[in-house]
Design a protein around this motif. Structure first.
Motif, PDB file in Angstrom:
ATOM      1  N   LYS A  69       3.819 -48.991 -53.270  1.00 16.68           N
ATOM      2  CA  LYS A  69       2.837 -49.902 -53.958  1.00 16.68           C
ATOM      3  C   LYS A  69       2.728 -49.504 -55.335  1.00 16.68           C
ATOM      4  O   LYS A  69       2.510 -48.571 -55.666  1.00 16.68           O
ATOM      5  CB  LYS A  69       1.690 -49.859 -53.237  1.00 16.68           C
TER       6      LYS A  69
ATOM      7  N   GLN B  16      -4.795 -42.033 -58.079  1.00 16.78           N
ATOM      8  CA  GLN B  16      -3.572 -42.766 -57.669  1.00 16.78           C
ATOM      9  C   GLN B  16      -2.542 -42.144 -58.757  1.00 16.78           C
ATOM     10  O   GLN B  16      -2.845 -41.415 -59.683  1.00 16.78           O
ATOM     11  CB  GLN B  16      -3.954 -44.328 -58.152  1.00 16.78           C
TER      12      GLN B  16
ATOM     13  N   ARG C  12      -8.553 -45.153 -62.353  1.00 13.55           N
ATOM     14  CA  ARG C  12      -8.106 -44.467 -61.160  1.00 13.55           C
ATOM     15  C   ARG C  12      -6.968 -43.376 -61.109  1.00 13.55           C
ATOM     16  O   ARG C  12      -6.472 -43.086 -60.165  1.00 13.55           O
ATOM     17  CB  ARG C  12      -7.437 -45.516 -59.922  1.00 13.55           C
TER      18      ARG C  12
ATOM     19  N   TYR D 201       1.552 -61.967 -50.972  1.00 13.22           N
ATOM     20  CA  TYR D 201       0.778 -63.318 -51.278  1.00 13.22           C
ATOM     21  C   TYR D 201       1.674 -64.418 -51.106  1.00 13.22           C
ATOM     22  O   TYR D 201       1.284 -65.502 -50.819  1.00 13.22           O
ATOM     23  CB  TYR D 201       0.141 -63.377 -52.484  1.00 13.22           C
TER      24      TYR D 201
ATOM     25  N   LYS E 257       0.958 -44.789 -53.810  1.00 14.61           N
ATOM     26  CA  LYS E 257       0.357 -45.627 -54.509  1.00 14.61           C
ATOM     27  C   LYS E 257       0.096 -45.345 -55.776  1.00 14.61           C
ATOM     28  O   LYS E 257      -0.429 -44.228 -56.173  1.00 14.61           O
ATOM     29  CB  LYS E 257      -0.924 -45.997 -53.718  1.00 14.61           C
TER      30      LYS E 257
ATOM     31  N   SER F  31      -0.668 -57.992 -56.531  1.00 14.68           N
ATOM     32  CA  SER F  31      -1.077 -59.045 -57.037  1.00 14.68           C
ATOM     33  C   SER F  31      -0.492 -59.566 -58.477  1.00 14.68           C
ATOM     34  O   SER F  31      -0.327 -60.623 -58.832  1.00 14.68           O
ATOM     35  CB  SER F  31      -2.846 -59.001 -57.304  1.00 14.68           C
TER      36      SER F  31
ATOM     37  N   PHE G 262      -6.011 -58.589 -58.393  1.00 19.47           N
ATOM     38  CA  PHE G 262      -6.442 -58.128 -57.107  1.00 19.47           C
ATOM     39  C   PHE G 262      -7.901 -57.672 -57.599  1.00 19.47           C
ATOM     40  O   PHE G 262      -8.752 -58.171 -56.615  1.00 19.47           O
ATOM     41  CB  PHE G 262      -5.615 -57.020 -56.394  1.00 19.47           C
ATOM     42  N   ARG G 263      -8.127 -57.004 -58.448  1.00 18.05           N
ATOM     43  CA  ARG G 263      -9.467 -56.516 -58.671  1.00 18.05           C
ATOM     44  C   ARG G 263     -10.323 -57.772 -59.258  1.00 18.05           C
ATOM     45  O   ARG G 263     -11.613 -57.218 -58.836  1.00 18.05           O
ATOM     46  CB  ARG G 263      -9.496 -55.475 -59.747  1.00 18.05           C
TER      47      ARG G 263
HETATM   48  C1  PBG Z   1      -7.955 -50.876 -52.891  1.00 14.30           C
HETATM   49  C2  PBG Z   1      -6.760 -51.702 -53.098  1.00 14.30           C
HETATM   50  C3  PBG Z   1      -6.248 -52.258 -54.045  1.00 14.30           C
HETATM   51  C4  PBG Z   1      -5.136 -53.060 -53.922  1.00 14.30           C
HETATM   52  C5  PBG Z   1      -4.854 -53.001 -52.593  1.00 14.30           C
HETATM   53  N1  PBG Z   1      -5.987 -52.027 -51.841  1.00 14.30           N
HETATM   54  C6  PBG Z   1      -6.718 -52.164 -55.674  1.00 14.30           C
HETATM   55  C7  PBG Z   1      -6.743 -50.857 -56.325  1.00 14.30           C
HETATM   56  O1  PBG Z   1      -6.399 -49.737 -55.675  1.00 14.30           O
HETATM   57  O2  PBG Z   1      -7.270 -51.002 -57.569  1.00 14.30           O
HETATM   58  C8  PBG Z   1      -4.185 -53.675 -54.934  1.00 14.30           C
HETATM   59  C9  PBG Z   1      -3.330 -55.123 -54.275  1.00 14.30           C
HETATM   60  C10 PBG Z   1      -2.664 -55.833 -55.178  1.00 14.30           C
HETATM   61  O3  PBG Z   1      -2.807 -55.708 -56.548  1.00 14.30           O
HETATM   62  O4  PBG Z   1      -2.309 -56.865 -54.754  1.00 14.30           O
HETATM   63  N2  PBG Z   1      -8.020 -49.681 -53.437  1.00 14.30           N
END
Ligand code: PBG
Length: 323
Positions: free
Chosen positions: A245, A218, A214, A309, A192, A271, A201-202
């Motif tokens: 991801k 990450q 992050r 999605y 990730k 997203s 998404f956020r």
């Molecule tokens: C939670 C999480 C995130 C996403 C999935 N689980 C956001 C992030 O890590 O900030 C992102 C999913 C997306 O963008 O569709 N940590």
């Protein structure tokens, strides 16, 4: 002379030699659940995606069933947030309620619960902070164990930890095993990346970090060997399946993982990838076919399943094509 075009001359021969196909059963649909009643509200940054209160899920669940989408990935948006994300492990938290409801409405729906803290903490980070604002790894892992266990108790079929703490897969595996959930699989978000493609998404999950970013947990988008190390570690700790991801800009990672590891792989079509294509299609800059092409490319790269999605849209198209 090599004449590759011989096998491209009509739809029948193209279909016979096709190496990869999309089907509704490939898709996992992310669902955002909010507290309250009577809510089905479009998410501004993700046109066509909604926040649902639990009482408004029926039509969605019916539609998924009729389209053959049999798996969902749940994200909860709690009313109350605090420093340790306590709503995430509350037996009456939003996800726990949603799991129980979906389980009773459609017992065959495969329910995957995303395990993370960023939607539940008031600071928006994916774990417990120390006094300098760094996420504390091992303490966070003990919370993640609690959260995963709580989702399993509520009836989740699978848990998907997305926090990127070290050692969480092994810790969650033992917490599940010790409590009689040895058949609940873990799909690990192993690779990730700290990606800007999560922006929409956020907004949808109200989970943007209150300060900083992050990057201390990450992965760096510059790295691919690091992803292989993360995947190997998660498998060693007991992960049953692996998520890569984002998907589209990271298909090289998918390909390499599929060549190296004999385990089920899942692409998370995030997203930002969704928002990008929706915007281009809505503006008439690209044809909607670009969606099918993108998803198909994820399978070609080695994905067995795709969190997207576009699941409903794509399943509808596949159904229409068949008729
Ligand atoms: C939670 C999480 C995130 C996403 C999935 N689980 C956001 C992030 O890590 O900030 C992102 C999913 C997306 O963008 O569709 N940590």
């Amino acid at each position: 002379m090599f004449r590759g075009r011989r096998l491209r001359m009509n739809p029948t021969i193209r279909s016979l030699v096709r190496e990869n196909r999309l089907q509704a059963a490939d898709f996992i649909y992310p669902v955002f659940v909010v507290e309250g009643k009577g809510i089905k509200e479009e998410i501004a940054s993700m046109p066509g995606q909604y926040h649902y209160s639990v009482d408004c899920l029926d039509p969605l669940l019916d539609e998924m069933k009729s389209l053959g989408i049999r798996a969902c990935l749940l994200f909860g948006i709690p009313d109350h947030k605090d420093a340790c994300g306590s709503e995430a492990y509350n037996e009456n938290g939003i996800i726990q309620k949603a799991i129980r409801y979906i389980r009773s409405y459609d017992p065959q729906m495969y329910i995957i619960a995303d395990v993370c803290m960023c939607e539940y903490t008031d600071h928006g980070h994916c774990g417990i902070l120390d006094s300098r604002g760094m996420v504390k790894n091992d303490e966070t892992v003990s919370y993640l164990q609690r959260i995963a266990l709580s989702y399993a108790r509520a009836g989740a079929d699978m848990v998907a930890p997305s926090d990127m703490m070290d050692g969480r897969i092994g810790a969650i595996r033992s917490a599940l095993d010790e409590n009689g959930f040895e058949y609940v699989p873990i799909m690990a978000y192993s690779a990730k990346y700290a990606s800007n493609f999560y922006g929409p998404f956020r907004e949808a999950a109200h989970s943007a970090p209150g300060f900083g970013d992050r990057k201390s947990y990450q992965m760096d988008p510059a790295n691919s060997k690091e992803a292989m190390r993360e995947i190997a570690a998660d498998l060693q700790e007991g992960a049953d399946a692996i998520i890569i991801k984002p998907a589209l800009p990271y298909l090289d990672i998918m390909k390499e993982a599929s060549q190296r590891f004999d385990v089920p792989l899942c692409a998370y079509n995030v997203s930002g990838e969704y928002a990008m294509l929706v915007a281009a299609v809505q503006n008439g800059w690209m044809k909607p076919d670009v969606i099918e092409e993108s998803l198909l490319c994820m399978k070609r790269a080695g994905a067995n399943m795709i969190i997207t999605y576009f699941a409903l849209y794509m399943a509808k198209r596949l159904k229409d094509e068949k008729q």
